[in-house]
Motif scaffolding. Structure first.
Motif, PDB file in Angstrom:
ATOM      1  N   ALA A   7      77.586 -13.562-102.255  1.00  0.00           N
ATOM      2  CA  ALA A   7      77.478 -12.796-101.009  1.00  0.00           C
ATOM      3  C   ALA A   7      78.366 -11.554-101.051  1.00  0.00           C
ATOM      4  O   ALA A   7      77.950 -10.471-100.643  1.00  0.00           O
ATOM      5  CB  ALA A   7      77.854 -13.673 -99.816  1.00  0.00           C
ATOM      6  N   VAL A   8      79.574 -11.698-101.563  1.00  0.00           N
ATOM      7  CA  VAL A   8      80.481 -10.556-101.674  1.00  0.00           C
ATOM      8  C   VAL A   8      79.895  -9.514-102.621  1.00  0.00           C
ATOM      9  O   VAL A   8      79.897  -8.316-102.324  1.00  0.00           O
ATOM     10  CB  VAL A   8      81.884 -11.011-102.137  1.00  0.00           C
ATOM     11  CG1 VAL A   8      82.742  -9.815-102.525  1.00  0.00           C
ATOM     12  CG2 VAL A   8      82.569 -11.798-101.043  1.00  0.00           C
ATOM     13  N   ALA A   9      79.377  -9.963-103.754  1.00  0.00           N
ATOM     14  CA  ALA A   9      78.806  -9.024-104.712  1.00  0.00           C
ATOM     15  C   ALA A   9      77.584  -8.311-104.136  1.00  0.00           C
ATOM     16  O   ALA A   9      77.400  -7.110-104.352  1.00  0.00           O
ATOM     17  CB  ALA A   9      78.423  -9.764-105.992  1.00  0.00           C
ATOM     18  N   HIS A  67      78.344  -3.231-102.175  1.00  0.00           N
ATOM     19  CA  HIS A  67      77.799  -1.874-102.294  1.00  0.00           C
ATOM     20  C   HIS A  67      77.241  -1.379-100.959  1.00  0.00           C
ATOM     21  O   HIS A  67      77.435  -0.219-100.592  1.00  0.00           O
ATOM     22  CB  HIS A  67      76.703  -1.848-103.367  1.00  0.00           C
ATOM     23  CG  HIS A  67      76.138  -0.489-103.597  1.00  0.00           C
ATOM     24  ND1 HIS A  67      76.879   0.517-104.158  1.00  0.00           N
ATOM     25  CD2 HIS A  67      74.921   0.036-103.317  1.00  0.00           C
ATOM     26  CE1 HIS A  67      76.138   1.608-104.219  1.00  0.00           C
ATOM     27  NE2 HIS A  67      74.939   1.339-103.710  1.00  0.00           N
ATOM     28  N   LYS A  68      76.591  -2.260-100.218  1.00  0.00           N
ATOM     29  CA  LYS A  68      75.965  -1.868 -98.949  1.00  0.00           C
ATOM     30  C   LYS A  68      76.991  -1.583 -97.855  1.00  0.00           C
ATOM     31  O   LYS A  68      76.783  -0.728 -97.005  1.00  0.00           O
ATOM     32  CB  LYS A  68      75.008  -2.954 -98.478  1.00  0.00           C
ATOM     33  CG  LYS A  68      73.808  -3.130 -99.371  1.00  0.00           C
ATOM     34  CD  LYS A  68      72.908  -4.232 -98.873  1.00  0.00           C
ATOM     35  CE  LYS A  68      71.754  -4.401 -99.849  1.00  0.00           C
ATOM     36  NZ  LYS A  68      70.879  -5.497 -99.479  1.00  0.00           N
ATOM     37  N   MET A  69      78.111  -2.344 -97.863  1.00  0.00           N
ATOM     38  CA  MET A  69      79.093  -2.207 -96.785  1.00  0.00           C
ATOM     39  C   MET A  69      80.234  -1.254 -97.129  1.00  0.00           C
ATOM     40  O   MET A  69      81.057  -0.957 -96.279  1.00  0.00           O
ATOM     41  CB  MET A  69      79.646  -3.578 -96.409  1.00  0.00           C
ATOM     42  CG  MET A  69      78.608  -4.470 -95.754  1.00  0.00           C
ATOM     43  SD  MET A  69      79.234  -6.086 -95.298  1.00  0.00           S
ATOM     44  CE  MET A  69      80.297  -5.697 -93.927  1.00  0.00           C
ATOM     45  N   GLY A  70      80.329  -0.830 -98.379  1.00  0.00           N
ATOM     46  CA  GLY A  70      81.331   0.175 -98.725  1.00  0.00           C
ATOM     47  C   GLY A  70      82.589  -0.342 -99.389  1.00  0.00           C
ATOM     48  O   GLY A  70      83.591   0.355 -99.406  1.00  0.00           O
ATOM     49  N   SER A  88      86.966  -5.023 -99.891  1.00  0.00           N
ATOM     50  CA  SER A  88      87.883  -5.418 -98.815  1.00  0.00           C
ATOM     51  C   SER A  88      87.158  -5.524 -97.472  1.00  0.00           C
ATOM     52  O   SER A  88      87.470  -6.402 -96.663  1.00  0.00           O
ATOM     53  CB  SER A  88      89.043  -4.438 -98.723  1.00  0.00           C
ATOM     54  OG  SER A  88      88.574  -3.137 -98.424  1.00  0.00           O
ATOM     55  N   ILE A  89      86.199  -4.666 -97.231  1.00  0.00           N
ATOM     56  CA  ILE A  89      85.441  -4.719 -95.977  1.00  0.00           C
ATOM     57  C   ILE A  89      84.607  -5.999 -95.921  1.00  0.00           C
ATOM     58  O   ILE A  89      84.556  -6.677 -94.891  1.00  0.00           O
ATOM     59  CB  ILE A  89      84.547  -3.472 -95.839  1.00  0.00           C
ATOM     60  CG1 ILE A  89      85.417  -2.227 -95.732  1.00  0.00           C
ATOM     61  CG2 ILE A  89      83.621  -3.593 -94.635  1.00  0.00           C
ATOM     62  CD1 ILE A  89      84.663  -0.926 -95.828  1.00  0.00           C
ATOM     63  N   VAL A  90      83.983  -6.328 -97.039  1.00  0.00           N
ATOM     64  CA  VAL A  90      83.136  -7.529 -97.080  1.00  0.00           C
ATOM     65  C   VAL A  90      83.978  -8.792 -96.925  1.00  0.00           C
ATOM     66  O   VAL A  90      83.626  -9.691 -96.167  1.00  0.00           O
ATOM     67  CB  VAL A  90      82.331  -7.572 -98.395  1.00  0.00           C
ATOM     68  CG1 VAL A  90      81.566  -8.879 -98.513  1.00  0.00           C
ATOM     69  CG2 VAL A  90      81.383  -6.401 -98.477  1.00  0.00           C
ATOM     70  N   VAL A  91      85.097  -8.854 -97.647  1.00  0.00           N
ATOM     71  CA  VAL A  91      85.955 -10.044 -97.557  1.00  0.00           C
ATOM     72  C   VAL A  91      86.493 -10.200 -96.142  1.00  0.00           C
ATOM     73  O   VAL A  91      86.543 -11.308 -95.594  1.00  0.00           O
ATOM     74  CB  VAL A  91      87.089  -9.968 -98.597  1.00  0.00           C
ATOM     75  CG1 VAL A  91      88.108 -11.066 -98.384  1.00  0.00           C
ATOM     76  CG2 VAL A  91      86.525 -10.039-100.006  1.00  0.00           C
ATOM     77  N   GLY A  92      86.881  -9.106 -95.505  1.00  0.00           N
ATOM     78  CA  GLY A  92      87.350  -9.160 -94.122  1.00  0.00           C
ATOM     79  C   GLY A  92      86.273  -9.635 -93.166  1.00  0.00           C
ATOM     80  O   GLY A  92      86.526 -10.463 -92.293  1.00  0.00           O
ATOM     81  N   ALA A  93      85.063  -9.117 -93.345  1.00  0.00           N
ATOM     82  CA  ALA A  93      83.960  -9.511 -92.471  1.00  0.00           C
ATOM     83  C   ALA A  93      83.610 -10.978 -92.660  1.00  0.00           C
ATOM     84  O   ALA A  93      83.376 -11.703 -91.683  1.00  0.00           O
ATOM     85  CB  ALA A  93      82.740  -8.639 -92.741  1.00  0.00           C
ATOM     86  N   LEU A  94      83.571 -11.443 -93.896  1.00  0.00           N
ATOM     87  CA  LEU A  94      83.234 -12.847 -94.145  1.00  0.00           C
ATOM     88  C   LEU A  94      84.342 -13.793 -93.676  1.00  0.00           C
ATOM     89  O   LEU A  94      84.067 -14.923 -93.280  1.00  0.00           O
ATOM     90  CB  LEU A  94      82.934 -13.070 -95.627  1.00  0.00           C
ATOM     91  CG  LEU A  94      81.641 -12.434 -96.144  1.00  0.00           C
ATOM     92  CD1 LEU A  94      81.485 -12.682 -97.631  1.00  0.00           C
ATOM     93  CD2 LEU A  94      80.434 -12.952 -95.389  1.00  0.00           C
TER      94      LEU A  94
END
Length: 74
Positions: free
Chosen positions: A19-21, A25-28, A31-37
């Motif tokens: 999911a992070v991978a 790319h889509k979320m920028g 760190s943004i993805v890990v924070g959101a998840l």
């Protein structure tokens, strides 16, 4: 039981890494993805605390049952 726990843990690790991978790319960025998840896990933790009633309303010492264990040892 331990085998199932290990299997579910491994599957969760694979799914979270995928999911992070996929979202990085889509979320920028990672760190943004890990924070959101990580924010997504907060409601799950709250629901778990509300549903599991084994320790609801008990102090940590009472819930751990250490004193009962020590009394049984003699």
């Amino acid at each position: 039981m331990i085998g199932w726990f290990a299997l579910v843990s491994a599957a969760g690790s694979i799914i979270s890494n995928a999911a992070v991978a996929a979202l990085a790319h889509k979320m920028g960025g990672l760190s943004i993805v890990v924070g959101a998840l990580s924010i997504v896990g907060i409601p799950a933790a709250i629901l778990f605390g509300l549903i599991i009633d084994e320790t609801r309303g008990m102090t940590l010492e009472t819930a751990s049952k250490e004193q009962e264990f020590r009394d049984a040892e003699g």
